[in-house]
Write an enzyme that holds these catalytic residues in place. Structure first.
Site, PDB file in Angstrom:
ATOM      1  N   HIS A   1      -4.090  12.153  -5.020  1.00 54.61           N
ATOM      2  CA  HIS A   1      -5.481  12.459  -5.353  1.00 54.61           C
ATOM      3  C   HIS A   1      -5.514  13.614  -6.346  1.00 54.61           C
ATOM      4  O   HIS A   1      -4.776  14.597  -6.184  1.00 54.61           O
ATOM      5  CB  HIS A   1      -6.247  12.836  -4.082  1.00 54.61           C
TER       6      HIS A   1
ATOM      7  N   ASN B   1       1.026   6.211 -12.656  1.00 60.79           N
ATOM      8  CA  ASN B   1       1.864   6.696 -11.559  1.00 60.79           C
ATOM      9  C   ASN B   1       2.902   5.650 -11.145  1.00 60.79           C
ATOM     10  O   ASN B   1       4.024   5.999 -10.783  1.00 60.79           O
ATOM     11  CB  ASN B   1       0.999   7.100 -10.361  1.00 60.79           C
TER      12      ASN B   1
ATOM     13  N   LEU C   1      -9.243   1.472   2.282  1.00 64.78           N
ATOM     14  CA  LEU C   1      -8.517   0.584   3.182  1.00 64.78           C
ATOM     15  C   LEU C   1      -9.196   0.530   4.543  1.00 64.78           C
ATOM     16  O   LEU C   1      -9.699   1.543   5.039  1.00 64.78           O
ATOM     17  CB  LEU C   1      -7.078   1.069   3.334  1.00 64.78           C
TER      18      LEU C   1
END
Length: 225
Positions: A109, A14, A93
């Site tokens: 996702h 990506n 995170l």
């Protein structure tokens, strides 16, 4: 121009799609830094090949998740990034990180959220027997894969097909919708109202592009994506 930081743990496909759209002129952004928690991640090689600053931060060198994320924040701020892009980043995170970049952390996702969150999005969809799978670009909050949805792409599922075949179709659409979402952000066209993300129409009146291999992309892709 939108300046982004990319966090990646693995292959970085990506990241490569983002770099390619920047190089083509379709995405009005620049990558200020690529950071990985894995020193051998191919994403770091991709960054170096593109002349982008890269950094490996080993979590084992820090006392806890919060101190590690504080180091990430420092490195990202030093790069002057306005937005943090998660590209196969395999760590959750902490609030320390999210508080530093409110409303400016984006993830992709491999499922049509809110269905099948977690590490096995595509595999869980295939195991469940759904006829449509896909991918989702969303803002990140403290709930895993729970932030407001920006754009989704659906792909058909053939019962009993190999998981790798389904993943390949999903990845192909990830590489299109992620740069598109970042372009909308760069253009200031995203407006979040609660759980709804509205995409303002383009000033130029461009006609959305065809989905190209997906059953549905919503909102529609624009030329260049």
């Amino acid at each position: 121009m939108l300046r982004i930081a990319v966090l990646a743990s693995g292959n970085g496909s990506n990241l490569q799609a983002i770099l390619d759209r920047i190089a083509s002129g379709a995405l009005d952004a620049e990558v200020g830094v690529v950071i990985s928690n894995k020193p051998q991640a191919r994403a770091l090689e991709r960054a170096r090949s593109a002349g982008v600053p890269s950094l490996a931060l080993d979590p084992a060198a820090y006392a806890d998740r919060e101190s590690y994320d504080a180091a990430l924040v420092e490195a990202i701020r030093a790069a002057g990034a306005q937005c943090v892009v998660l590209a196969g980043y395999m760590r959750l995170l902490t609030p320390v990180f999210l508080a530093a970049f409110p409303g400016a952390v984006i993830n992709i996702h491999p499922s049509l959220l809110p269905s099948f969150p977690g590490l096995r999005g595509a595999g869980d969809a295939l195991d469940y027997g759904v006829r449509l799978a896909g991918c989702t670009v969303h803002f990140v909050n403290e709930e895993m894969d729970g932030g407001a949805v920006i754009v989704q792409a659906a792909v058909p599922v053939t019962p009993g097909e190999p998981l790798d075949d389904l993943k390949a179709r999903i990845h192909a659409m990830e590489h299109r919708i992620y740069p598109q979402a970042l372009q909308w952000l760069a253009q200031g066209r995203l407006r979040v109202e609660g759980r709804c993300v509205h995409v303002a129409p383009p000033d130029s009146g461009v006609v959305p592009a065809a989905a190209g291999g997906a059953w549905l992309v919503s909102p529609p892709l624009e030329p260049g994506f």
